[in-house]
Design a protein around this motif. Structure first.
Motif, PDB file in Angstrom:
ATOM      1  N   SER A  20      -3.390  -4.507  -0.779  1.00 10.33           N
ATOM      2  CA  SER A  20      -1.998  -3.963  -1.255  1.00 10.33           C
ATOM      3  C   SER A  20      -1.316  -5.021  -2.007  1.00 10.33           C
ATOM      4  O   SER A  20      -0.367  -4.889  -2.625  1.00 10.33           O
ATOM      5  N   GLU A  21      -2.038  -6.356  -2.041  1.00  7.76           N
ATOM      6  CA  GLU A  21      -1.566  -7.588  -2.844  1.00  7.76           C
ATOM      7  C   GLU A  21      -2.393  -7.375  -4.452  1.00  7.76           C
ATOM      8  O   GLU A  21      -3.434  -7.860  -4.017  1.00  7.76           O
ATOM      9  N   PRO A  22      -1.650  -7.367  -5.346  1.00  7.56           N
ATOM     10  CA  PRO A  22      -2.587  -7.254  -6.774  1.00  7.56           C
ATOM     11  C   PRO A  22      -3.419  -8.381  -7.078  1.00  7.56           C
ATOM     12  O   PRO A  22      -4.683  -7.946  -7.508  1.00  7.56           O
ATOM     13  N   LEU A  23      -3.029  -9.577  -6.859  1.00  6.56           N
ATOM     14  CA  LEU A  23      -4.059 -10.695  -7.265  1.00  6.56           C
ATOM     15  C   LEU A  23      -5.259 -10.831  -6.218  1.00  6.56           C
ATOM     16  O   LEU A  23      -6.305 -10.701  -6.575  1.00  6.56           O
ATOM     17  N   PRO A  24      -5.185 -10.713  -4.868  1.00  8.02           N
ATOM     18  CA  PRO A  24      -6.269 -10.681  -4.040  1.00  8.02           C
ATOM     19  C   PRO A  24      -7.144  -9.557  -4.301  1.00  8.02           C
ATOM     20  O   PRO A  24      -8.081  -9.716  -4.082  1.00  8.02           O
ATOM     21  N   ALA A  25      -6.165  -8.282  -4.364  1.00 12.15           N
ATOM     22  CA  ALA A  25      -7.060  -7.129  -4.472  1.00 12.15           C
ATOM     23  C   ALA A  25      -7.875  -7.060  -5.652  1.00 12.15           C
ATOM     24  O   ALA A  25      -9.077  -6.856  -5.539  1.00 12.15           O
ATOM     25  N   ALA A  26      -7.433  -7.917  -6.833  1.00 11.49           N
ATOM     26  CA  ALA A  26      -8.358  -7.590  -8.262  1.00 11.49           C
ATOM     27  C   ALA A  26      -9.563  -8.816  -7.827  1.00 11.49           C
ATOM     28  O   ALA A  26     -10.484  -8.614  -8.314  1.00 11.49           O
TER      29      ALA A  26
END
Length: 243
Positions: free
Chosen positions: A82-88
């Motif tokens: 749900s967190e853009p940077l860790p997810a990417a």
């Protein structure tokens, strides 16, 4: 064929109405693919997320048959998605393993590197704690697949001192004096890759430029080229955070 092991989920795609084909990286048996019955169900979807660690069993009657896979969650990283940077970062790191590695070939060092990188992302989602590890993971992928870079000495002089650049053609380091006339055509060599201090953001971006060039040229070609889109999304998000 029967294999019981721990594994990192790297890729999941739908198969049929309810099932899924999962590709997972194991410590000793490399990348393995298996069919999960009901893999798209509400119960299994949180288990079969890229980046999760599972205790799994692969079973097949013959070596040519796609194994049936059962998986039990050991470590969940679903909350990070749900967190853009860790997810990417998770999306790219696992997609790289799934796309680049041949199935059934053992890569124990890569398993440990991917597990360590995912653990670092889990511990420090803001990227400061894992961005340098990502560069080293990509370098290791290149090395394990036979496209390793030689950053130990200058390609021109043979000296290990004052290394400052990397040749985009040979993947070898170049010293500051030898490379100065050609610096516009060379990559800057980040100091942290030569164990010269901590990784600063500009050096991390330099490192990612180097690994991105060689991954695109030597590994993620033809049918795997679309995987680089996941890397592009990560790089853009890192740039927003670091300026």
């Amino acid at each position: 064929m029967r294999l019981e092991t721990q594994a990192i989920i790297c890729a999941v795609r739908p198969h049929g109405e309810h099932g899924a084909i999962v590709r997972a990286l194991t410590p000793d048996d490399g990348l393995q693919a298996g069919y999960v019955r009901g893999g798209r169900s509400r119960a299994l979807r949180p288990v079969l997320l890229p980046g999760n660690v599972v205790a799994c069993e692969f079973r097949a009657r013959t070596a040519d048959q796609l194994p049936h896979l059962t998986a039990e969650l050991s470590v969940s990283r679903g909350a990070l998605l749900s967190e853009p940077l860790p997810a990417a970062a998770i999306d790219w790191a696992t997609a790289l393993a799934a796309a680049a590695l041949p199935e059934g070939q053992p890569y124990p060092r890569l398993y440990l590197a991917l597990d360590g990188l995912l653990g670092a992302i889990d511990a420090a989602p803001a990227a400061r704690g894992w961005a340098a590890a990502l560069v080293r993971y990509e370098l290791l992928v290149l090395s394990e697949l036979g496209f390793g870079l030689d950053l130990s000495e200058c390609a021109v002089t043979g000296s290990a001192l004052d290394l400052a650049y990397v040749s985009p053609r040979s993947g070898r380091a170049v010293g500051a004096e030898a490379g100065a006339p050609y610096r516009e055509k060379l990559f800057r060599l980040p100091g942290f890759l030569g164990d010269r201090g901590p990784a600063e953001w500009d050096e991390i971006h330099d490192g990612l430029r180097i690994t991105g060039h060689f991954l695109a040229r030597d590994v993620l070609i033809e049918r795997h080229a679309e995987v680089l889109a996941a890397r592009d999304r990560l790089i853009e998000r890192l740039k927003r955070v670091t300026g």
